[in-house]
Design a protein around this motif. Structure first.
Motif, PDB file in Angstrom:
ATOM      1  N   THR A 181      -9.425   2.284  -4.883  1.00  0.00           N
ATOM      2  CA  THR A 181     -10.736   1.638  -5.124  1.00  0.00           C
ATOM      3  C   THR A 181     -10.749   0.330  -5.134  1.00  0.00           C
ATOM      4  O   THR A 181     -10.006  -0.344  -5.997  1.00  0.00           O
ATOM      5  N   ALA A 182     -11.687  -0.608  -4.505  1.00  0.00           N
ATOM      6  CA  ALA A 182     -11.719  -1.901  -4.661  1.00  0.00           C
ATOM      7  C   ALA A 182     -12.891  -2.386  -5.245  1.00  0.00           C
ATOM      8  O   ALA A 182     -13.856  -1.495  -5.271  1.00  0.00           O
ATOM      9  N   THR A 183     -12.784  -3.279  -5.751  1.00  0.00           N
ATOM     10  CA  THR A 183     -14.238  -4.131  -6.626  1.00  0.00           C
ATOM     11  C   THR A 183     -14.494  -5.174  -5.893  1.00  0.00           C
ATOM     12  O   THR A 183     -13.723  -6.106  -5.646  1.00  0.00           O
ATOM     13  N   VAL A 184     -15.947  -5.416  -5.686  1.00  0.00           N
ATOM     14  CA  VAL A 184     -16.538  -6.674  -5.069  1.00  0.00           C
ATOM     15  C   VAL A 184     -16.629  -7.640  -5.742  1.00  0.00           C
ATOM     16  O   VAL A 184     -16.894  -7.893  -6.945  1.00  0.00           O
ATOM     17  N   VAL A 185     -15.894  -9.028  -5.429  1.00  0.00           N
ATOM     18  CA  VAL A 185     -16.066 -10.246  -5.960  1.00  0.00           C
ATOM     19  C   VAL A 185     -17.163 -11.058  -5.494  1.00  0.00           C
ATOM     20  O   VAL A 185     -17.982 -11.370  -6.462  1.00  0.00           O
ATOM     21  N   ARG A 186     -17.362 -11.098  -4.150  1.00  0.00           N
ATOM     22  CA  ARG A 186     -18.675 -11.774  -3.706  1.00  0.00           C
ATOM     23  C   ARG A 186     -18.821 -11.268  -2.121  1.00  0.00           C
ATOM     24  O   ARG A 186     -17.872 -10.956  -1.571  1.00  0.00           O
ATOM     25  N   ILE A 196     -11.189   1.800   0.143  1.00  0.00           N
ATOM     26  CA  ILE A 196     -10.615   1.342   1.126  1.00  0.00           C
ATOM     27  C   ILE A 196      -9.243   2.094   1.361  1.00  0.00           C
ATOM     28  O   ILE A 196      -8.687   2.818   0.503  1.00  0.00           O
ATOM     29  N   TRP A 197      -8.721   1.950   2.708  1.00  0.00           N
ATOM     30  CA  TRP A 197      -7.536   2.604   2.997  1.00  0.00           C
ATOM     31  C   TRP A 197      -6.486   1.622   3.076  1.00  0.00           C
ATOM     32  O   TRP A 197      -6.758   0.497   3.445  1.00  0.00           O
ATOM     33  N   THR A 198      -5.296   1.643   2.323  1.00  0.00           N
ATOM     34  CA  THR A 198      -4.208   0.711   2.475  1.00  0.00           C
ATOM     35  C   THR A 198      -2.782   1.378   2.536  1.00  0.00           C
ATOM     36  O   THR A 198      -2.874   2.909   2.493  1.00  0.00           O
ATOM     37  N   ASP A 199      -2.021   0.765   2.708  1.00  0.00           N
ATOM     38  CA  ASP A 199      -0.615   1.368   2.889  1.00  0.00           C
ATOM     39  C   ASP A 199       0.074   1.157   1.594  1.00  0.00           C
ATOM     40  O   ASP A 199      -0.727   0.886   0.583  1.00  0.00           O
ATOM     41  N   ILE A 232      -4.677  -3.684   3.769  1.00  0.00           N
ATOM     42  CA  ILE A 232      -5.357  -2.707   4.259  1.00  0.00           C
ATOM     43  C   ILE A 232      -5.119  -2.287   5.821  1.00  0.00           C
ATOM     44  O   ILE A 232      -4.732  -2.683   6.452  1.00  0.00           O
ATOM     45  N   VAL A 233      -5.385  -0.775   5.912  1.00  0.00           N
ATOM     46  CA  VAL A 233      -5.216  -0.289   7.121  1.00  0.00           C
ATOM     47  C   VAL A 233      -6.333   0.451   7.612  1.00  0.00           C
ATOM     48  O   VAL A 233      -7.275   0.819   6.676  1.00  0.00           O
TER      49      VAL A 233
END
Length: 201
Positions: A68-73, A127-130, A135-136
């Motif tokens: 899970t990612a959080t929007v900064v801007r 998002i998908w990450t390794d 980010i992948v």
């Protein structure tokens, strides 16, 4: 392939030439190869592709993680997007600056594509990450892998059928050229006086 029907007609025909039988048998063998060998090769190639692709699916799912990612801007639209009226799958995703935590516990900050129409500060998205947080791309799913394997098998079968038919046509072309060459030789032996008295015709 019309020559296949000629096999029966040519059996006891006094006008039959050896090349006529060869041509008919060649067509029959080519048809059997297309109907039997091409599907077998397609099946083998499809099976090999399926095994390789499904292994790739397993490897990707093991090495890629959904976080899970959080929007900064939100970032402005890319300068490459010159036509704002164009409706594409990118219109459903927005470029944002975001924060996320990698599976190994390290924090990351960077640009990502959010599946949000109008992202605001503090919105969450996946998002998908390794394993290290880079980010992948989303991993391949099994259904898509199977579709690719089926297409590979079908393509292999079509290529095999095309190669068999191409080989048949090449052999037939060479037979016709040889036949024409024999006709030319016979014509030369007959000489320019054929049909006249005393030539033996």
């Amino acid at each position: 392939m019309r020559a296949i029907g000629g096999l029966w007609r040519w059996r006891h025909n006094p006008l039959r030439r050896t090349s006529d039988l060869v041509e008919a048998w060649l067509a029959l063998v080519a048809l059997l190869l297309i109907l039997v060998v091409a599907p077998v090769i397609g099946s083998l190639v499809g099976g090999i592709a399926q095994d390789a692709l499904q292994q790739s699916v397993r490897d990707q799912h093991a090495s890629r993680h959904l976080v899970t990612a959080t929007v900064v801007r939100k970032l402005d639209r890319s300068p490459l997007d010159t036509d704002p009226e164009t409706s594409t799958s990118r219109d459903l995703r927005s470029r944002v600056v975001a924060d996320w935590t990698a599976p190994d516990g390290t924090g990351h900050h960077g640009t990502a594509l959010a599946g949000l129409k109008s992202p605001h500060h503090g919105d969450h998205f996946k998002i998908w990450t390794d394993a290290h947080g880079s980010i992948v791309a989303q991993p391949l799913d099994p259904a898509t892998a199977t579709t690719h394997a089926v297409l590979a098998g079908f393509g292999a079968a079509m290529l095999t059928a095309g190669a068999v038919e191409g080989g048949r046509r090449l052999i037939l072309w060479r037979m016709v050229r040889r036949r024409y060459a024999r006709w030319d030789q016979a014509w030369d032996r007959a000489g320019p006086d054929w049909g006249r008295t005393g030539t033996g015709s």
